[in-house]
Design a protein around this motif. Sequence first.
Motif, short mmCIF file in Angstrom:
data_model
loop_
_atom_site.label_atom_id
_atom_site.label_comp_id
_atom_site.label_asym_id
_atom_site.label_seq_id
_atom_site.Cartn_x
_atom_site.Cartn_y
_atom_site.Cartn_z
N VAL A 141 -15.25 -11.47 46.36
CA VAL A 141 -15.00 -12.58 45.43
C VAL A 141 -15.30 -12.16 43.98
O VAL A 141 -16.31 -11.51 43.70
N LEU A 142 -14.41 -12.53 43.07
CA LEU A 142 -14.56 -12.28 41.64
C LEU A 142 -14.89 -13.60 40.95
O LEU A 142 -14.26 -14.63 41.22
N THR A 143 -15.86 -13.58 40.05
CA THR A 143 -16.25 -14.77 39.30
C THR A 143 -16.13 -14.49 37.80
O THR A 143 -16.63 -13.48 37.31
N ILE A 144 -15.45 -15.41 37.10
CA ILE A 144 -15.28 -15.27 35.66
C ILE A 144 -15.87 -16.50 34.98
O ILE A 144 -15.46 -17.63 35.25
N THR A 152 -13.32 -18.93 40.01
CA THR A 152 -13.64 -18.15 41.21
C THR A 152 -12.34 -17.64 41.84
O THR A 152 -11.45 -18.44 42.15
N CYS A 153 -12.26 -16.33 42.01
CA CYS A 153 -11.06 -15.70 42.58
C CYS A 153 -11.42 -15.04 43.91
O CYS A 153 -12.29 -14.17 43.97
N THR A 154 -10.72 -15.46 44.95
CA THR A 154 -10.99 -14.95 46.30
C THR A 154 -9.81 -14.11 46.78
O THR A 154 -8.66 -14.54 46.68
N PRO A 155 -10.07 -12.90 47.32
CA PRO A 155 -8.97 -12.11 47.88
C PRO A 155 -8.29 -12.87 49.01
O PRO A 155 -8.93 -13.29 49.98
N GLY A 156 -6.97 -13.07 48.89
CA GLY A 156 -6.25 -13.84 49.89
C GLY A 156 -5.40 -13.03 50.83
O GLY A 156 -4.75 -13.57 51.72
N ASN A 157 -5.41 -11.70 50.64
CA ASN A 157 -4.54 -10.85 51.47
C ASN A 157 -5.31 -9.93 52.39
O ASN A 157 -4.77 -8.94 52.88
N ASN A 158 -6.59 -10.25 52.64
CA ASN A 158 -7.41 -9.44 53.54
C ASN A 158 -7.28 -7.95 53.20
O ASN A 158 -6.85 -7.15 54.04
N PRO A 159 -7.62 -7.57 51.98
CA PRO A 159 -7.41 -6.16 51.56
C PRO A 159 -8.25 -5.19 52.35
O PRO A 159 -9.33 -5.53 52.84
N GLY A 160 -7.75 -3.97 52.46
CA GLY A 160 -8.50 -2.91 53.11
C GLY A 160 -9.53 -2.33 52.15
O GLY A 160 -9.55 -2.66 50.96
N PRO A 161 -10.40 -1.46 52.64
CA PRO A 161 -11.42 -0.86 51.78
C PRO A 161 -10.83 0.07 50.72
O PRO A 161 -9.85 0.76 50.97
#
Length: 228
Positions: A141-144, A152-161
């Motif tokens: 999660v990214l917070t600005i 608040t920005c949440t990864p929505g594409n289940n990114p890999g490492p």
Amino acid sequence: MSDRKRSTALALASALAGSAVLLTAPTAHAAVVDVAYDCKTPIGDKSAVSPIDIKAVKQGDGYKLTMSFQKGVSSSPIELGKGAMSPSAVIVVGGAEKVSVPVSGPSNPEAIPPDTPIRITDLSGTYTPGKSGKATFTAGVLTIKAMGTTTTCTPGNNPGPSLELDVTAAGGGGGTGAQAGGEPAADTLPQTGPADSALALGTLGATVMLTGAAGVLWLTRRGRRARS
């Protein structure tokens, strides 16, 4: 060609071939991963994709993590003055153990025009392993925070490492990344970056040349015994 010269040529060729193989071996697996952020902003939902790069450098008992954004995320309907925006995020660690590492960075060094993607500065934090073994590092999660508001920005594409490497916990911590007494295993190269890679490759290259020299001596002696 004499037996001695032929033996020497074969040994040198073998050493060079081994060196080429070792030079291509990575010390860690890193990748720039596209992260699709779903952002909750004061003016509604926004979305943006940014390639994320994560690096790690060994520091004492821990690792300094640096998270880099290659594209801007979210935006503001009004100009954000210099220093008005403060970013932070979470790096999710998986593998040997599952923890979250907070990372943060400096405010925007320049004013951000309205309706312009907000470029996030590099975020960094320290990860101290509780267990030794293979670890993965993934954008969370990214917070600005800007002008009294929070996005608040949440990864929505289940990114890999973005990074995978062997880590060593203080005192060993179990797993495969350490030998008895907590010292890193000989084949564990936890640091990443050009300087660390060069050092590791130089060490491996020296091992190859020592092996090659031993091969020369052994083959030469064998050739002498064959002629006697």
